[in-house]
Design an enzyme around this catalytic site. Sequence first.
Site, PDB file in Angstrom:
ATOM      1  N   ARG J  88     -92.695 -26.818  40.740  1.00 12.08           N
ATOM      2  CA  ARG J  88     -92.939 -28.015  41.538  1.00 12.08           C
ATOM      3  C   ARG J  88     -94.332 -28.001  42.193  1.00 12.08           C
ATOM      4  NH1 ARG J  88     -89.211 -28.514  38.875  1.00 12.08           N
ATOM      5  NH2 ARG J  88     -87.313 -29.722  39.189  1.00 12.08           N
ATOM      6  N   GLU J  91     -96.722 -29.037  39.623  1.00 11.34           N
ATOM      7  CA  GLU J  91     -96.617 -30.494  39.419  1.00 11.34           C
ATOM      8  C   GLU J  91     -97.298 -31.263  40.553  1.00 11.34           C
ATOM      9  OE1 GLU J  91     -92.789 -32.074  38.036  1.00 11.34           O
ATOM     10  OE2 GLU J  91     -92.895 -33.465  39.713  1.00 11.34           O
ATOM     11  N   SER J 114    -110.777 -22.261  51.266  1.00 10.83           N
ATOM     12  CA  SER J 114    -110.670 -20.861  50.835  1.00 10.83           C
ATOM     13  C   SER J 114    -109.214 -20.475  50.607  1.00 10.83           C
ATOM     14  CB  SER J 114    -111.270 -19.942  51.900  1.00 10.83           C
ATOM     15  OG  SER J 114    -111.135 -18.590  51.499  1.00 10.83           O
TER      16      SER J 114
END
Lengths: 147, 147, 147, 147, 147, 147, 147, 147, 147, 147
Positions: J88, J91, J114
């Site tokens: 997920r 995605e 960073s």
Amino acid sequence: MAISAITEQLLAAKKAKGVSFTDLETLLGRDEVWIAAVLYLQASASEEEAQKLVEALGLGSEFVEVLTQYPLKGSLEPTIPTDPLIYRFYEIMQVYGMPIKAVVHEKFGDGIMSAIDFTLDVEKEEDPKGDRVKVIMCGKFLPYKKW
Amino acid sequence: MAISAITEQLLAAKKAKGVSFTDLETLLGRDEVWIAAVLYLQASASEEEAQKLVEALGLGSEFVEVLTQYPLKGSLEPTIPTDPLIYRFYEIMQVYGMPIKAVVHEKFGDGIMSAIDFTLDVEKEEDPKGDRVKVIMCGKFLPYKKW
Amino acid sequence: MAISAITEQLLAAKKAKGVSFTDLETLLGRDEVWIAAVLYLQASASEEEAQKLVEALGLGSEFVEVLTQYPLKGSLEPTIPTDPLIYRFYEIMQVYGMPIKAVVHEKFGDGIMSAIDFTLDVEKEEDPKGDRVKVIMCGKFLPYKKW
Amino acid sequence: MAISAITEQLLAAKKAKGVSFTDLETLLGRDEVWIAAVLYLQASASEEEAQKLVEALGLGSEFVEVLTQYPLKGSLEPTIPTDPLIYRFYEIMQVYGMPIKAVVHEKFGDGIMSAIDFTLDVEKEEDPKGDRVKVIMCGKFLPYKKW
Amino acid sequence: MAISAITEQLLAAKKAKGVSFTDLETLLGRDEVWIAAVLYLQASASEEEAQKLVEALGLGSEFVEVLTQYPLKGSLEPTIPTDPLIYRFYEIMQVYGMPIKAVVHEKFGDGIMSAIDFTLDVEKEEDPKGDRVKVIMCGKFLPYKKW
Amino acid sequence: MAISAITEQLLAAKKAKGVSFTDLETLLGRDEVWIAAVLYLQASASEEEAQKLVEALGLGSEFVEVLTQYPLKGSLEPTIPTDPLIYRFYEIMQVYGMPIKAVVHEKFGDGIMSAIDFTLDVEKEEDPKGDRVKVIMCGKFLPYKKW
Amino acid sequence: MAISAITEQLLAAKKAKGVSFTDLETLLGRDEVWIAAVLYLQASASEEEAQKLVEALGLGSEFVEVLTQYPLKGSLEPTIPTDPLIYRFYEIMQVYGMPIKAVVHEKFGDGIMSAIDFTLDVEKEEDPKGDRVKVIMCGKFLPYKKW
Amino acid sequence: MAISAITEQLLAAKKAKGVSFTDLETLLGRDEVWIAAVLYLQASASEEEAQKLVEALGLGSEFVEVLTQYPLKGSLEPTIPTDPLIYRFYEIMQVYGMPIKAVVHEKFGDGIMSAIDFTLDVEKEEDPKGDRVKVIMCGKFLPYKKW
Amino acid sequence: MAISAITEQLLAAKKAKGVSFTDLETLLGRDEVWIAAVLYLQASASEEEAQKLVEALGLGSEFVEVLTQYPLKGSLEPTIPTDPLIYRFYEIMQVYGMPIKAVVHEKFGDGIMSAIDFTLDVEKEEDPKGDRVKVIMCGKFLPYKKW
Amino acid sequence: MAISAITEQLLAAKKAKGVSFTDLETLLGRDEVWIAAVLYLQASASEEEAQKLVEALGLGSEFVEVLTQYPLKGSLEPTIPTDPLIYRFYEIMQVYGMPIKAVVHEKFGDGIMSAIDFTLDVEKEEDPKGDRVKVIMCGKFLPYKKW
């Protein structure tokens, strides 16, 4: 790009005996590259050749069988090899592959250079500006069949 | 493995003029494979060489510039080429790459064959059992530096 | 797995003319699969064959040249084809590739079936339980050369 | 493209017994390619077939179970096989895949050749210019269902 | 995962006409998923079905031909789809693929569910806790052939 | 696409005991596909469910712990599965994925079918022309949130 | 990106002895990066250098042989490294690779920086705003050969 | 590894004007590698810097905007670059990446060299045995934060 | 990782109008990240929201339709992004993905954080040692369903 | 995506002792996600922290050394993770990556967040409609350096 356990034993035996590929070339009457291909399990020897090799390397006859089998070929694991010496040949095809294709087709017509009915030699060319590696590939031209 | 639009124009002009790579070899005093590499934008010609080539192909001088640039090299798109003629060289390294490495190291020590200080010739070897393609690669041996 | 613009024009002309691959087989005296390979720019015709094809498709003679060139082969873009008809052949090698290798080696020794000196036929086998597709591949056996 | 330990034991037993795939074909009344597929764990035998095979190979009955299971199919590890014999079939689809598709669709309509309701034979065709490998694939045509 | 220009025109016409896939289902007597597959050039309609579709979308008859061709199938470009709706089906096979395989083999023996002799329905299941998507796949079981 | 050692032990125990997935479904009051997912370490059982399963398979209680853990999911190693039964589901998405997306969006709006709040059933549909596999997936529709 | 078992033994011995790469640099008269490359089996030492190293690490002389072999080079397994320190060098080439190419060609003409006749130093640059890592690469320029 | 159309226009203008990267370095007071990075759309200039660059290249002010945008970085398309000059840096990390990591950690502790707070210089080192390319990278050391 | 032509027009209009994402947030009453997702065609607006956006950007109403469609999601072309800003999120999952998984499972049980019922905010945290980027993701926990 | 043997021992010890990550957070004064990262060998503890951890887990002091080493980072094997919880996040970047990039650049200018000077928290947000997972990432903004 791992080396198989059998190849490692064969190379260790070769090192222990202190024989070079050139020595084996003389002994068998076969080219040193082809012999190296046998040790890397990429080509298969005859019973007689395997016997001679195993003897020269001071190994037991149980190695004869593995050297006479028809190997599953392909010794480079990743699709693009990381070893710099081997990578250079991949790069040569990236840069000169299409030009070679153009020249072969102009000289021979449509078809390919066989990689099976094929020989390969490695020679050292002495040169004061730095020695040169000469690799000579020679394969039968196979014209595309029409039917 | 697309051919660039410029290469297509160069090859079309070459075909229209009816000149072979061997003719261009005679004209320029450079090997036909290297000249093919120039036409495929994999090697860069000098101003003078480009001028001669462009003339021989009956093209306008606007092609001189593109032939003298330092090209972004690599003419094969996919990592493993699909064209059978070119694939065979990839297969040769799968089967004989490790043996070549072993023989080169035995003859020269640790290092590589240069693909830059390098020449490549394609020759036709007539043979009653079927002509053979001979590819001769010759590169400077570069020993690994220690520091 | 895109179809080239030229192939699309050839197929459109074939459709417009209403000629089948079998008609072209009769006309040229060449197998329909090989003729389809020419239309997909995977095999090259002779001048005479190209002339006949172009005429049969009702096209101008500018198509002769493209059909006689030595093509950059390989018509499937992704490494694993997505089209179900073509994928099945890939699957066949996943399932039966090693068994075929074992049987070929037992019958012939070390070597390969040539994909160049090679023919391929597609036949329809009528069957009350559902017709069957028969694909017959026939290639010269090439034994691995020793040197 | 590793061979499983079980397959290696089965092949070693077959070698030790000196039986060929053709011998097993006679014994079982099944094609040698299908039998090879069973030994490579790509097809599953019935209890009775497994029993006969195990006996013919001089092995213990603990091998019956593994030969009757429904295998996880797919014996080639990398997406594109490196072994030259197997690669040629991949190349055949690169060059002749789209033409086969065109011819099958013209002969049968939209659909595929089944790789499940499918048989495959390997035959040796003697030829004075060099023996030929004949591979005959035969699968049920499956038309695409509409709903 | 690009949508072809033709599909875009078909979908734009459908939107302009204000017809839903369910409307088209009623009109053609074919399931809406199959009709969507035709618009995405993944299934081929008959002449008559194509005529009705083109009319319903208010398009010219030049679209009939493209809808009746045998398409090059496979509408997802990358090997693993990025669109979240489509990815979930990929994930379902990552998580439940092996369990499905185990259950199918237990119920049917060795073989597969056909993706060709196959139908697929999408239904909306109203649910107070949130509506549910129901996807029903139904394919002929094809047992592995022995030969 | 290797099967883990633990799964192999569980399946061997299941075979030794002669219990089917349907038997386990009756015993646990959970669907057979979900139970198979637990045995393949793709879903996690409660303490009580694990206890019952372990008992039914005649195994020691040390297996309870592994069946109740939250597994690292994903049982297919390569990105594109080679097993033909599992591949067909991948192919279904290649051919019908975009059509399903279009129909789901038309019925539900922007969002996805959950693969987590999700059930999956496999049923056998008897059919004189050949039995059919029915796979019913049912997941909650999740609309995309705006914020 | 696994570390080989031999490298792990060498690093463990180095840690146990409490010697730094800088200590080894002083001892051998070779740069610490090159020495680290030897320990990672990416460069090969001479007999004498290997002897000194093995002694300094308190190891048996059986390690001399492995340190003097010509290694199969390439220590990063995946094509794109995941370790953040190493990835940054990959990113530097993504961002600055083409600019470097442009500047090198402008300064030197067509050719490359050798990675074989090559040295590499890592220095610590103290800075009140945060220390800086300085990596200095220095390779012979190799002009492309024409032939 | 295609060069964007804008970069091609910028490089063509630079060539037409006959200015070198070193000239631009003098003009802008910025390093030539950084300026090359701006022309390859990998770094963004300030309004003032862009104005000066555009003027020096004899281009219209519409180029100012594109040079001041925050670019989508990454100029190498394939994961492993094919251009030999750029590939050598990839190879350097294959061979010396792990040794660099070991030395940096020994000198600095756990962390990385920043590729953002970072400079890179290319220098020509004259050498009678062949000039050398010197590439100096200098990035802030960033220690891993604990929290 | 190309930006679509429509997104480029939308961003150019936004720049020409001089409106920031924060301005659009105020105007629409939706978060700026979500609005940026709409402009990148990764989320779909309502008719009303699209109208407002198009007006604010000074564009014609033909853009309303494209902003209200259900997009094919996924804006990063290669599997591993090359842009350094985006890559860092990929790296974060390489380093902290498994730890996050362990903590989420300990806090919530087996399941996932939804990426659909999900919001994401980007905030600027002023800090004398250097400002910090704060990314807050918040998704519904979805427990794995048993059935 | 295998878990290393050491991590498995550490997690087993943690389970046996019945301590949660939150308990360890209290004990060490470090965040639970960072502590989980140490157990997964993705972050390195100080001697003192390692001592406390080892004690809390009831393990021998031989584990102190492994927890204080500078790890080879990257715990996900395949380029795209298959575990649904981890996927997920991948995605989210496919869908929201470009929008985040646009907003960060608008707020901060050219540079990155960073991933080294970086913290990450996982919180449980109770919600009657279903609890929510909150992931808070906070990294220093690093502006691109010009030189």
